[in-house]
Design a protein around this motif. Structure first.
Motif, PDB file in Angstrom:
ATOM      1  N   LYS A  32      47.095  -6.523  85.897  1.00 21.31           N
ATOM      2  CA  LYS A  32      46.069  -7.454  86.357  1.00 21.31           C
ATOM      3  C   LYS A  32      45.083  -7.762  85.242  1.00 21.31           C
ATOM      4  O   LYS A  32      44.630  -8.884  85.099  1.00 21.31           O
ATOM      5  CB  LYS A  32      45.331  -6.882  87.566  1.00 21.31           C
ATOM      6  N   SER A  33      44.757  -6.753  84.450  1.00 22.54           N
ATOM      7  CA  SER A  33      43.782  -6.975  83.392  1.00 22.54           C
ATOM      8  C   SER A  33      44.381  -7.758  82.224  1.00 22.54           C
ATOM      9  O   SER A  33      43.664  -8.376  81.459  1.00 22.54           O
ATOM     10  CB  SER A  33      43.231  -5.638  82.895  1.00 22.54           C
ATOM     11  N   LYS A  34      45.696  -7.765  82.078  1.00 24.13           N
ATOM     12  CA  LYS A  34      46.342  -8.449  80.962  1.00 24.13           C
ATOM     13  C   LYS A  34      46.761  -9.877  81.288  1.00 24.13           C
ATOM     14  O   LYS A  34      47.392 -10.528  80.470  1.00 24.13           O
ATOM     15  CB  LYS A  34      47.582  -7.666  80.524  1.00 24.13           C
ATOM     16  N   LYS A  35      46.439 -10.378  82.464  1.00 20.26           N
ATOM     17  CA  LYS A  35      46.870 -11.718  82.838  1.00 20.26           C
ATOM     18  C   LYS A  35      46.359 -12.782  81.878  1.00 20.26           C
ATOM     19  O   LYS A  35      47.069 -13.709  81.551  1.00 20.26           O
ATOM     20  CB  LYS A  35      46.439 -12.048  84.265  1.00 20.26           C
ATOM     21  N   GLY A  36      45.147 -12.644  81.416  1.00 21.29           N
ATOM     22  CA  GLY A  36      44.561 -13.655  80.541  1.00 21.29           C
ATOM     23  C   GLY A  36      44.919 -13.459  79.075  1.00 21.29           C
ATOM     24  O   GLY A  36      44.671 -14.325  78.247  1.00 21.29           O
ATOM     25  N   GLU A  37      45.523 -12.313  78.745  1.00 17.13           N
ATOM     26  CA  GLU A  37      45.845 -12.028  77.351  1.00 17.13           C
ATOM     27  C   GLU A  37      47.141 -12.697  76.935  1.00 17.13           C
ATOM     28  O   GLU A  37      47.978 -13.054  77.746  1.00 17.13           O
ATOM     29  CB  GLU A  37      45.966 -10.510  77.152  1.00 17.13           C
ATOM     30  N   ASP A  38      47.296 -12.838  75.627  1.00 19.79           N
ATOM     31  CA  ASP A  38      48.521 -13.398  75.080  1.00 19.79           C
ATOM     32  C   ASP A  38      49.629 -12.353  75.154  1.00 19.79           C
ATOM     33  O   ASP A  38      49.378 -11.154  75.101  1.00 19.79           O
ATOM     34  CB  ASP A  38      48.307 -13.813  73.618  1.00 19.79           C
ATOM     35  N   PRO A  39      50.880 -12.794  75.223  1.00 17.70           N
ATOM     36  CA  PRO A  39      51.986 -11.839  75.237  1.00 17.70           C
ATOM     37  C   PRO A  39      52.087 -11.110  73.898  1.00 17.70           C
ATOM     38  O   PRO A  39      51.618 -11.604  72.866  1.00 17.70           O
ATOM     39  CB  PRO A  39      53.218 -12.701  75.481  1.00 17.70           C
ATOM     40  N   VAL A  40      52.707  -9.948  73.933  1.00 18.01           N
ATOM     41  CA  VAL A  40      52.864  -9.153  72.720  1.00 18.01           C
ATOM     42  C   VAL A  40      53.888  -9.820  71.815  1.00 18.01           C
ATOM     43  O   VAL A  40      54.998 -10.138  72.239  1.00 18.01           O
ATOM     44  CB  VAL A  40      53.325  -7.719  73.068  1.00 18.01           C
ATOM     45  N   ILE A  41      53.483 -10.041  70.566  1.00 19.55           N
ATOM     46  CA  ILE A  41      54.391 -10.640  69.582  1.00 19.55           C
ATOM     47  C   ILE A  41      54.694  -9.577  68.539  1.00 19.55           C
ATOM     48  O   ILE A  41      53.790  -9.002  67.935  1.00 19.55           O
ATOM     49  CB  ILE A  41      53.763 -11.876  68.928  1.00 19.55           C
ATOM     50  N   VAL A  42      55.980  -9.327  68.351  1.00 19.90           N
ATOM     51  CA  VAL A  42      56.409  -8.294  67.415  1.00 19.90           C
ATOM     52  C   VAL A  42      56.801  -8.959  66.103  1.00 19.90           C
ATOM     53  O   VAL A  42      57.551  -9.936  66.090  1.00 19.90           O
ATOM     54  CB  VAL A  42      57.596  -7.497  67.990  1.00 19.90           C
ATOM     55  N   ASP A  43      56.285  -8.419  65.031  1.00 20.58           N
ATOM     56  CA  ASP A  43      56.619  -8.921  63.698  1.00 20.58           C
ATOM     57  C   ASP A  43      57.999  -8.378  63.328  1.00 20.58           C
ATOM     58  O   ASP A  43      58.166  -7.192  63.043  1.00 20.58           O
ATOM     59  CB  ASP A  43      55.569  -8.467  62.680  1.00 20.58           C
ATOM     60  N   THR A  44      58.998  -9.263  63.339  1.00 18.32           N
ATOM     61  CA  THR A  44      60.368  -8.827  63.080  1.00 18.32           C
ATOM     62  C   THR A  44      60.641  -8.616  61.593  1.00 18.32           C
ATOM     63  O   THR A  44      61.670  -8.052  61.234  1.00 18.32           O
ATOM     64  CB  THR A  44      61.371  -9.854  63.624  1.00 18.32           C
ATOM     65  N   SER A  45      59.735  -9.054  60.761  1.00 16.64           N
ATOM     66  CA  SER A  45      59.956  -8.862  59.327  1.00 16.64           C
ATOM     67  C   SER A  45      59.592  -7.446  58.882  1.00 16.64           C
ATOM     68  O   SER A  45      60.060  -6.986  57.844  1.00 16.64           O
ATOM     69  CB  SER A  45      59.149  -9.890  58.522  1.00 16.64           C
ATOM     70  N   ASP A  46      58.762  -6.749  59.667  1.00 17.85           N
ATOM     71  CA  ASP A  46      58.362  -5.383  59.339  1.00 17.85           C
ATOM     72  C   ASP A  46      59.289  -4.400  60.058  1.00 17.85           C
ATOM     73  O   ASP A  46      59.267  -4.297  61.281  1.00 17.85           O
ATOM     74  CB  ASP A  46      56.914  -5.153  59.768  1.00 17.85           C
ATOM     75  N   PRO A  47      60.122  -3.666  59.324  1.00 16.26           N
ATOM     76  CA  PRO A  47      61.079  -2.763  59.964  1.00 16.26           C
ATOM     77  C   PRO A  47      60.402  -1.622  60.730  1.00 16.26           C
ATOM     78  O   PRO A  47      60.908  -1.178  61.758  1.00 16.26           O
ATOM     79  CB  PRO A  47      61.911  -2.200  58.814  1.00 16.26           C
ATOM     80  N   GLN A  48      59.267  -1.159  60.256  1.00 16.60           N
ATOM     81  CA  GLN A  48      58.571  -0.058  60.932  1.00 16.60           C
ATOM     82  C   GLN A  48      58.064  -0.504  62.309  1.00 16.60           C
ATOM     83  O   GLN A  48      58.227   0.202  63.299  1.00 16.60           O
ATOM     84  CB  GLN A  48      57.403   0.446  60.062  1.00 16.60           C
ATOM     85  N   THR A  49      57.463  -1.683  62.371  1.00 16.03           N
ATOM     86  CA  THR A  49      56.965  -2.212  63.637  1.00 16.03           C
ATOM     87  C   THR A  49      58.122  -2.469  64.597  1.00 16.03           C
ATOM     88  O   THR A  49      58.034  -2.168  65.789  1.00 16.03           O
ATOM     89  CB  THR A  49      56.187  -3.527  63.401  1.00 16.03           C
TER      90      THR A  49
END
Length: 118
Positions: A32-49
């Protein structure tokens, strides 16, 4: 007081339902608290992330699979119990029917004897 089968099943499932609601309460609040937030975007160029994100997703999938397996086992146990109850009730119904027919036959013979039909 006879308990109907659906009520018995609901009472058997109630502890599991309350446990699920309690365990997912924090998740529901955070959604409910994350409704207004942007979706999680994963940096695919960083192998650790990417590895960290994949580990999180893998862990979540494993937890979901375990939960689903537990629920499936519980459902199977409930169905087996319900099938056993159905068989037991069918046997009781059969015995009661036989007893009723015997009682009717005795009553008919008694009535015939009382009215001196034979």
């Amino acid at each position: 007081m006879a308990v109907t089968p659906w009520l018995q099943a609901a009472l058997a499932a109630l502890p599991h339902i309350t446990e699920l609601v309690k365990s997912s309460k924090d998740l529901l609040k955070s959604n409910k608290s994350k409704k207004g937030e942007d979706p999680v975007i994963v940096d695919t160029s960083d192998p650790q992330t990417m590895a960290t994100h994949l580990a999180r997703v893998s862990s979540a999938c494993e937890n979901n699979a375990e939960s689903i397996q537990i629920l499936a086992d519980q459902m199977q146990n409930q169905l087996q119990h319900a099938n056993q109850m159905v068989l037991s009730l069918n046997q009781r119904l059969r015995r009661t029917t036989i007893f009723s027919f015997m009682a009717i036959a005795i009553a008919v013979l008694s009535a015939a004897k009382a009215f001196a039909l034979f």
